[in-house]
Design an enzyme around this catalytic site. Sequence first.
Site: not given
Length: 421
Positions: A164, A196, A362
């Site tokens: 990520d 994120h 996600s």
Amino acid sequence: MKKIFGAGFAAAVLAFGAINSAVAGHAAPDPSHVQGQIMVKFRDKAGAAGALRQHGLNEGPAIGDTGAHLIKVPAGKELQLIEALSRNPVVEYAEPDHAVTAATADEYFPRQYALQNTGQPYTNTKGDLKIAGGKADADVDAVEAWGVTTGLTTGGGIKVAVLDSGVANDNPDIHPKVVAHANFTNGETGDDNYGHGTHVSGIVAATKDNTIGVAGTCPGCTILDGKVLNDSGVGSSSSLASGIDWAMNNGAKVINMSLGVRSSRTLEAAINNAWNKGAVLVAAAGNGGNQTKIYPGAYPNVIAVAATDNADVKASLSTYGASWVDIAAPGVNVYSTFPNHTFVLGTQNSRSLGYDVGNGTSMSSAIVAGVAAMVWSSHPEVDQKAIRTYVESTADTIAGTGTYWANGRVNACKAVGGKCS
């Protein structure tokens, strides 16, 4: 550099910003008791049916050997009916079915409906977003699963590679769980300035019972932090493939990819190599709200994950299609860790430092990755094919199963073989 699109980046940015405020005037349900049921004990069993019938209610099952019965009532009418029944001489007592919370000291755990859903309403960190209570038990039964395992083994925590945007160095709830780090982006620092990766990692393995923040789905797990996205949330197929190879060389049992990219032979080869070496691979299905395949989720050797909300309904943003999406997990207003410094998703979407809600497949992918890791720790003798089967075959059948996704909404307790409510 190719821009990776879908669940993790461009679509995730949109998802993080697409939060709607609660409708004014809609009273939030009381989170202290379970909606739609009360507990009643009768002095005179012969008069029980008549007393209940006066209020349009039916007799319910006995609660063990307590003498009390569980009575179904209209949601929102629990306290009103308790008061009315308590005045009837045949009733010894009537009381709410109080919500039992986890024995956790984490400050924001009550906001983590994905792990334990009692129908509780909650807010974002700033308190300017009011999230209505959902459906009790529309969760992954993580608390019950923790009675079997938290992801710890004699050799340490099961390693989950999160490929990520990195893990923030300044969030004490998740950074200490990182046991290895590699940066596959060009000229970037190793820190997470996008936000994120920190959010996803917290969903996987944030520390439980440390008095701060949140608990991860697999709180005993450790994180292999593979930074494949730069500080704008952009990466490449080659960086992702390199990250997968690095993860396997560092002992990953599970690889989470909360991101999307066009299919490539190189990426598929990296996926297949990892699968053949024994890893379980999990990826977001995407946030397009359609049936368009997103990779790596659509590869056969990857568990593709769709998103549900706190009422066990498919999230409107979620990509779907039972022909290739394998399973679902909560992905709407999921509370988790963020950097404690300025980060891109925070400035774009008014996210608070440290902790806040996020939306998208996600988040769902991270939950399933955490569940898969716990299954590894409870079934260390089996191979990756069996782990995947445990995760998928024990999912709860909810609306959309067989249409939006092949299996149901993931259930951690059932997957690890626990005693589930």
